[in-house]
Design an enzyme around this catalytic site. Structure first.
Site, mmCIF file in Angstrom:
data_model
loop_
_atom_site.group_PDB
_atom_site.id
_atom_site.type_symbol
_atom_site.label_atom_id
_atom_site.label_comp_id
_atom_site.label_asym_id
_atom_site.label_seq_id
_atom_site.Cartn_x
_atom_site.Cartn_y
_atom_site.Cartn_z
ATOM 1 N N LYS A 99 0.831 -1.202 0.000
ATOM 2 C CA LYS A 99 0.000 0.000 0.000
ATOM 3 C C LYS A 99 0.867 1.254 0.000
ATOM 4 O O LYS A 99 0.632 2.193 -0.780
ATOM 5 C CB LYS A 99 -0.914 0.025 1.226
ATOM 6 C CG LYS A 99 -1.913 1.177 1.232
ATOM 7 C CD LYS A 99 -2.207 1.680 2.623
ATOM 8 C CE LYS A 99 -1.073 2.522 3.161
ATOM 9 N NZ LYS A 99 -1.376 3.162 4.450
ATOM 10 N N ASP A 132 -6.233 1.337 1.236
ATOM 11 C CA ASP A 132 -6.139 1.543 2.683
ATOM 12 C C ASP A 132 -7.498 1.242 3.301
ATOM 13 O O ASP A 132 -8.377 0.676 2.657
ATOM 14 C CB ASP A 132 -5.680 2.975 2.989
ATOM 15 C CG ASP A 132 -6.629 4.020 2.421
ATOM 16 O OD1 ASP A 132 -7.728 3.657 1.967
ATOM 17 O OD2 ASP A 132 -6.265 5.213 2.439
#
Length: 210
Positions: free
Chosen positions: A121, A139
């Site tokens: 991420k 996220d």
């Protein structure tokens, strides 16, 4: 999961409101952006910006962070959650960047993802914000909204990323920012502001209040 064409219609609404959304993290260069992203895990962007405002004035490169040292780094970021572990990771990744990359941030996913405290991420955010690449960072906001808005049938970050990667690049470039800002200010996890939601007509969530 909705059809790709339907997802694009939803994203077109966000595009009409903000065609070029930006990260709310404040940074000076690729390195400070990476540090800010690492610090933002389980923390707010506003909290990170407050902590890094003075830090980045005196330490905006890997070598300067190493010169600052672990204890002084902790003093700057102690208001951020998990700051002890994050400080150790920042020192460690800075040392690697100095030793192996001449203190630069390499445009290399394998190296970036191998750095302490950096995962997929974080790498996706870096590649998207700094290099303007169509990488989809999943996220907590994106994961939650992907399920709520039926953008994906998957429950894992990687699964959601794979589904959203089916979108055209023009949407993927801004997808994370659109959804993060939407989740942060309108479709909040606890109290979604359905009355002011620009995509309420697309939402089939059972708790929609409109």
């Amino acid at each position: 999961m909705r059809k790709i064409s339907e997802i694009c219609q939803i994203l077109d609404v966000f595009k009409s409101l903000d065609s070029n959304p930006k990260s709310e993290l404040e940074f000076h260069n690729a390195y400070t952006l990476l540090v800010a992203i690492v610090l933002s895990a389980q923390s707010t962007d506003k909290g990170v910006n407050k902590a890094t405002k003075e830090l980045f004035k005196i330490a905006d490169t890997p070598q300067k962070i190493l010169n600052l040292g672990l204890d002084k780094l902790k003093e700057h970021i102690k208001t951020i959650g998990l700051y002890n572990n994050k400080a150790k990771n920042i020192i460690a990744l800075s040392q690697i960047l100095v030793d192996k990359c001449n203190g630069e941030i390499p445009h290399n996913r394998e190296i970036i993802e191998s750095l302490p405290g950096v995962g997929r991420k974080t790498a996706n955010v870096l590649f998207n914000v700094w290099w303007n690449e169509p990488t989809v960072a999943v996220d907590t906001h994106v994961l939650r909204l992907a399920k709520r808005l039926e953008l994906s049938d998957n429950d894992t970050p990687l699964g959601v990323e794979e589904d959203l990667n089916k979108l055209p690049d023009e949407y993927k470039k801004h997808l994370n920012h659109w959804l993060v800002l939407f989740g942060r200010y309108t479709c909040k996890a606890q109290k979604p502001n359905c009355a002011e939601c620009p995509i309420a007509n697309f939402c089939k969530s059972s708790d929609k209040k409109i």
